[in-house]
Write a protein that holds these residues in place. Structure first.
Motif, PDB file in Angstrom:
ATOM      1  N   ASP A  96      20.415 -43.733  97.878  1.00 43.00           N
ATOM      2  CA  ASP A  96      20.231 -45.154  97.551  1.00 43.00           C
ATOM      3  C   ASP A  96      19.115 -45.397  96.537  1.00 43.00           C
ATOM      4  O   ASP A  96      18.822 -46.537  96.186  1.00 43.00           O
ATOM      5  CB  ASP A  96      19.934 -45.954  98.818  1.00 43.00           C
ATOM      6  N   ALA A  97      18.482 -44.322  96.035  1.00 42.91           N
ATOM      7  CA  ALA A  97      17.425 -44.485  95.031  1.00 42.91           C
ATOM      8  C   ALA A  97      18.043 -44.931  93.707  1.00 42.91           C
ATOM      9  O   ALA A  97      19.183 -44.587  93.372  1.00 42.91           O
ATOM     10  CB  ALA A  97      16.659 -43.182  94.854  1.00 42.91           C
ATOM     11  N   LYS A  98      17.279 -45.661  92.911  1.00 39.58           N
ATOM     12  CA  LYS A  98      17.791 -46.276  91.684  1.00 39.58           C
ATOM     13  C   LYS A  98      17.548 -45.446  90.423  1.00 39.58           C
ATOM     14  O   LYS A  98      17.806 -45.903  89.325  1.00 39.58           O
ATOM     15  CB  LYS A  98      17.164 -47.658  91.517  1.00 39.58           C
ATOM     16  N   LEU A  99      17.069 -44.229  90.586  1.00 34.07           N
ATOM     17  CA  LEU A  99      16.684 -43.402  89.448  1.00 34.07           C
ATOM     18  C   LEU A  99      17.836 -43.181  88.472  1.00 34.07           C
ATOM     19  O   LEU A  99      18.921 -42.763  88.868  1.00 34.07           O
ATOM     20  CB  LEU A  99      16.175 -42.043  89.939  1.00 34.07           C
ATOM     21  N   ARG A 100      17.561 -43.449  87.188  1.00 30.04           N
ATOM     22  CA  ARG A 100      18.558 -43.260  86.135  1.00 30.04           C
ATOM     23  C   ARG A 100      18.051 -42.406  84.981  1.00 30.04           C
ATOM     24  O   ARG A 100      18.837 -41.929  84.174  1.00 30.04           O
ATOM     25  CB  ARG A 100      19.016 -44.624  85.604  1.00 30.04           C
ATOM     26  N   TRP A 101      16.730 -42.244  84.873  1.00 31.51           N
ATOM     27  CA  TRP A 101      16.200 -41.495  83.729  1.00 31.51           C
ATOM     28  C   TRP A 101      14.856 -40.865  84.105  1.00 31.51           C
ATOM     29  O   TRP A 101      13.974 -41.540  84.638  1.00 31.51           O
ATOM     30  CB  TRP A 101      16.035 -42.417  82.519  1.00 31.51           C
ATOM     31  N   VAL A 102      14.726 -39.564  83.809  1.00 28.97           N
ATOM     32  CA  VAL A 102      13.476 -38.828  83.993  1.00 28.97           C
ATOM     33  C   VAL A 102      12.978 -38.376  82.628  1.00 28.97           C
ATOM     34  O   VAL A 102      13.684 -37.648  81.914  1.00 28.97           O
ATOM     35  CB  VAL A 102      13.668 -37.591  84.895  1.00 28.97           C
ATOM     36  N   GLN A 103      11.777 -38.807  82.247  1.00 22.89           N
ATOM     37  CA  GLN A 103      11.115 -38.284  81.050  1.00 22.89           C
ATOM     38  C   GLN A 103      10.162 -37.184  81.495  1.00 22.89           C
ATOM     39  O   GLN A 103       9.165 -37.443  82.178  1.00 22.89           O
ATOM     40  CB  GLN A 103      10.332 -39.383  80.327  1.00 22.89           C
ATOM     41  N   ALA A 104      10.489 -35.945  81.134  1.00 28.90           N
ATOM     42  CA  ALA A 104       9.619 -34.822  81.499  1.00 28.90           C
ATOM     43  C   ALA A 104       8.367 -34.846  80.635  1.00 28.90           C
ATOM     44  O   ALA A 104       8.371 -35.335  79.508  1.00 28.90           O
ATOM     45  CB  ALA A 104      10.358 -33.503  81.328  1.00 28.90           C
ATOM     46  N   GLY A 105       7.303 -34.279  81.161  1.00 29.86           N
ATOM     47  CA  GLY A 105       6.052 -34.197  80.427  1.00 29.86           C
ATOM     48  C   GLY A 105       5.887 -32.897  79.671  1.00 29.86           C
ATOM     49  O   GLY A 105       4.827 -32.631  79.111  1.00 29.86           O
ATOM     50  N   SER A 106       6.946 -32.084  79.628  1.00 29.58           N
ATOM     51  CA  SER A 106       6.878 -30.780  78.979  1.00 29.58           C
ATOM     52  C   SER A 106       8.170 -30.528  78.224  1.00 29.58           C
ATOM     53  O   SER A 106       9.181 -31.211  78.443  1.00 29.58           O
ATOM     54  CB  SER A 106       6.669 -29.681  80.023  1.00 29.58           C
ATOM     55  N   ALA A 107       8.131 -29.540  77.323  1.00 29.62           N
ATOM     56  CA  ALA A 107       9.343 -29.187  76.585  1.00 29.62           C
ATOM     57  C   ALA A 107      10.335 -28.460  77.489  1.00 29.62           C
ATOM     58  O   ALA A 107      11.543 -28.647  77.379  1.00 29.62           O
ATOM     59  CB  ALA A 107       8.998 -28.332  75.379  1.00 29.62           C
ATOM     60  N   GLY A 108       9.827 -27.624  78.390  1.00 30.18           N
ATOM     61  CA  GLY A 108      10.680 -26.945  79.355  1.00 30.18           C
ATOM     62  C   GLY A 108      10.931 -27.830  80.564  1.00 30.18           C
ATOM     63  O   GLY A 108      10.033 -28.544  81.019  1.00 30.18           O
ATOM     64  N   VAL A 109      12.158 -27.779  81.101  1.00 29.19           N
ATOM     65  CA  VAL A 109      12.490 -28.633  82.250  1.00 29.19           C
ATOM     66  C   VAL A 109      13.006 -27.809  83.422  1.00 29.19           C
ATOM     67  O   VAL A 109      13.592 -28.361  84.358  1.00 29.19           O
ATOM     68  CB  VAL A 109      13.531 -29.703  81.849  1.00 29.19           C
ATOM     69  N   ASP A 110      12.773 -26.497  83.408  1.00 31.24           N
ATOM     70  CA  ASP A 110      13.313 -25.646  84.453  1.00 31.24           C
ATOM     71  C   ASP A 110      12.678 -25.898  85.813  1.00 31.24           C
ATOM     72  O   ASP A 110      13.226 -25.486  86.839  1.00 31.24           O
ATOM     73  CB  ASP A 110      13.156 -24.169  84.072  1.00 31.24           C
ATOM     74  N   TYR A 111      11.539 -26.592  85.859  1.00 35.84           N
ATOM     75  CA  TYR A 111      10.882 -26.897  87.126  1.00 35.84           C
ATOM     76  C   TYR A 111      11.491 -28.125  87.813  1.00 35.84           C
ATOM     77  O   TYR A 111      11.174 -28.417  88.980  1.00 35.84           O
ATOM     78  CB  TYR A 111       9.379 -27.136  86.904  1.00 35.84           C
ATOM     79  N   ARG A 115       0.767 -38.254  72.063  1.00 36.16           N
ATOM     80  CA  ARG A 115       2.088 -37.935  71.524  1.00 36.16           C
ATOM     81  C   ARG A 115       3.183 -38.195  72.559  1.00 36.16           C
ATOM     82  O   ARG A 115       4.269 -38.684  72.231  1.00 36.16           O
ATOM     83  CB  ARG A 115       2.124 -36.482  71.067  1.00 36.16           C
ATOM     84  N   LEU A 116       2.909 -37.862  73.827  1.00 36.28           N
ATOM     85  CA  LEU A 116       3.889 -38.102  74.881  1.00 36.28           C
ATOM     86  C   LEU A 116       4.123 -39.595  75.062  1.00 36.28           C
ATOM     87  O   LEU A 116       5.274 -40.046  75.210  1.00 36.28           O
ATOM     88  CB  LEU A 116       3.425 -37.472  76.193  1.00 36.28           C
ATOM     89  N   ALA A 117       3.050 -40.391  75.054  1.00 41.88           N
ATOM     90  CA  ALA A 117       3.187 -41.844  75.196  1.00 41.88           C
ATOM     91  C   ALA A 117       4.005 -42.426  74.053  1.00 41.88           C
ATOM     92  O   ALA A 117       4.833 -43.330  74.257  1.00 41.88           O
ATOM     93  CB  ALA A 117       1.809 -42.497  75.257  1.00 41.88           C
ATOM     94  N   GLU A 118       3.783 -41.922  72.843  1.00 44.12           N
ATOM     95  CA  GLU A 118       4.546 -42.407  71.681  1.00 44.12           C
ATOM     96  C   GLU A 118       6.028 -42.082  71.834  1.00 44.12           C
ATOM     97  O   GLU A 118       6.896 -42.944  71.603  1.00 44.12           O
ATOM     98  CB  GLU A 118       3.991 -41.772  70.407  1.00 44.12           C
ATOM     99  N   LEU A 119       6.336 -40.847  72.212  1.00 39.17           N
ATOM    100  CA  LEU A 119       7.720 -40.445  72.426  1.00 39.17           C
ATOM    101  C   LEU A 119       8.375 -41.296  73.509  1.00 39.17           C
ATOM    102  O   LEU A 119       9.499 -41.808  73.342  1.00 39.17           O
ATOM    103  CB  LEU A 119       7.769 -38.968  72.812  1.00 39.17           C
ATOM    104  N   PHE A 120       7.677 -41.466  74.627  1.00 41.56           N
ATOM    105  CA  PHE A 120       8.225 -42.205  75.768  1.00 41.56           C
ATOM    106  C   PHE A 120       8.454 -43.666  75.417  1.00 41.56           C
ATOM    107  O   PHE A 120       9.508 -44.240  75.735  1.00 41.56           O
ATOM    108  CB  PHE A 120       7.277 -42.060  76.960  1.00 41.56           C
ATOM    109  N   ALA A 121       7.494 -44.292  74.737  1.00 40.51           N
ATOM    110  CA  ALA A 121       7.633 -45.703  74.362  1.00 40.51           C
ATOM    111  C   ALA A 121       8.811 -45.899  73.417  1.00 40.51           C
ATOM    112  O   ALA A 121       9.583 -46.858  73.555  1.00 40.51           O
ATOM    113  CB  ALA A 121       6.342 -46.213  73.734  1.00 40.51           C
ATOM    114  N   ASP A 122       8.968 -45.000  72.451  1.00 40.10           N
ATOM    115  CA  ASP A 122      10.099 -45.105  71.528  1.00 40.10           C
ATOM    116  C   ASP A 122      11.424 -44.968  72.274  1.00 40.10           C
ATOM    117  O   ASP A 122      12.394 -45.700  72.010  1.00 40.10           O
ATOM    118  CB  ASP A 122      10.002 -44.026  70.448  1.00 40.10           C
ATOM    119  N   ASN A 123      11.485 -44.009  73.210  1.00 32.89           N
ATOM    120  CA  ASN A 123      12.704 -43.827  73.993  1.00 32.89           C
ATOM    121  C   ASN A 123      12.962 -45.013  74.920  1.00 32.89           C
ATOM    122  O   ASN A 123      14.108 -45.371  75.188  1.00 32.89           O
ATOM    123  CB  ASN A 123      12.620 -42.529  74.796  1.00 32.89           C
ATOM    124  N   LEU A 124      11.896 -45.632  75.419  1.00 30.71           N
ATOM    125  CA  LEU A 124      12.046 -46.812  76.272  1.00 30.71           C
ATOM    126  C   LEU A 124      12.686 -47.970  75.517  1.00 30.71           C
ATOM    127  O   LEU A 124      13.523 -48.704  76.069  1.00 30.71           O
ATOM    128  CB  LEU A 124      10.684 -47.246  76.816  1.00 30.71           C
TER     129      LEU A 124
END
Length: 317
Positions: free
Chosen positions: A61-76, A288-297
């Motif tokens: 029932d969680a509403k999650l639709r998008w995860v912005q990772a804080g790293s280039a790798g997402v294997d974790y 740089r992460l904040a800039e990327l995330f804001a643009d994607n938002l």
């Protein structure tokens, strides 16, 4: 009201930049363990990830639709669970090229000028020239994983007067590379290179790609540098190759097991440089992460989908 949760430790200025991209949203910043667990069930978007929040984020029932990772790798990340939930994952590719390339070059320069040995002699208060010193100019650099980080590394290498070979899954040419090949060209790249830099992500195909056979392909005068993922290297095979002089040195920022056990023989080898998985860290990382995330938002708010760095679940990057 739509909810966004940020776990990445942004500054107030960075937080405001993110808030301004989604006016009218409930935007919450903080550490996972300090937030009400209920906020994760309401979160449509989350920047960062935390094990403490995982169960709530992945509830049916969680509403999650998008995860912005804080790293280039997402294997974790729990990629299979996120795919089943229908969530989009974006990585932080583009945030790390400068510090990662500089880390790789710090290691190459150290090996060429024997700075790693000079630092050890300094600790012993010994004034001791260390034999033949090398130059990067005229050497061949092989970059395994020629994405954004690899391209920045190649750009710097050409400024140093190096010949640059690259390997990427598609085999498509890229700026600053003298030659590019697909995966089938790995053995030739290893045989020709004076320095080999691994920048591959973790996938099923890259696990222990650098095994005893691959180190045997390298020149005995070559150095191996890993700023990608530790899982790409058979650590026992690398240790043996170094101990027997089959390769000249290794600069290692990542390992199969982290932290590297304190009794591991790599710690005491003079031809090894070890750093604690800091290759992508920088004073400018969060900005740089904040800039990327804001643009994607902005793109997400307009279309329901971020515009950049969407992870292909099949490829794991």
């Amino acid at each position: 009201m739509r909810t966004l949760v940020g776990l990445s430790g942004f500054t107030p200025e960075q937080e405001e930049r993110i808030r301004s991209a989604v006016p009218g949203w409930n935007v919450v910043f903080g550490k996972a363990k300090e937030l009400d667990p209920g906020i994760f069930r309401e979160a449509e978007v989350i920047c960062g990830w935390a094990k403490e929040a995982e169960a709530d984020l992945l509830r049916p029932d969680a509403k999650l639709r998008w995860v912005q990772a804080g790293s280039a790798g997402v294997d974790y990340l729990p990629l299979k669970a996120l795919e089943q939930k229908g969530a989009v994952v974006t990585d932080a590719s583009g945030v790390h090229p400068v510090p990662m390339a500089e880390t790789a070059f710090a290691m190459m320069l150290a090996f060429g000028r024997k700075l790693h040995l000079a630092v050890r002699k300094q600790a012993e208060r010994k004034w001791e020239p260390l034999g033949a010193y090398g130059e990067l100019r005229g050497k061949t650099l092989g970059i395994v994983g020629a994405g954004a980080i690899g391209e920045e590394t190649a750009r710097i290498a050409q400024a140093f007067g190096m010949r640059v070979l690259g390997l990427r899954r598609s085999g498509r040419p890229a700026p600053y590379f003298d030659r590019m090949s697909g995966p089938e060209g790995l053995d030739d790249l290893l045989a020709e290179s004076d320095y080999v830099v691994n920048i591959l992500p973790h996938t099923e195909r890259t696990v222990r790609l650098f095994d005893a056979g691959r180190f045997a392909r390298m020149k005995p005068t070559a150095c191996f540098i890993n700023v990608g993922r530790g899982s790409a290297v058979d650590t026992a095979a690398l240790t043996e190759a170094l101990a027997e002089g089959r390769i000249a040195g290794a600069g290692l920022d990542v390992f199969e097991k982290e932290p590297l056990p304190d009794d591991h023989p790599l710690w005491s080898m003079d031809n090894v440089i070890i750093t604690p998985h800091m290759g992508g860290l920088s004073e400018r990382y969060k900005d740089r992460l904040a800039e990327l995330f804001a643009d994607n938002l902005l793109a997400y708010a307009a279309s329901g989908r971020p515009a950049r760095n969407i992870v292909d679940y099949g490829l794991m990057y």
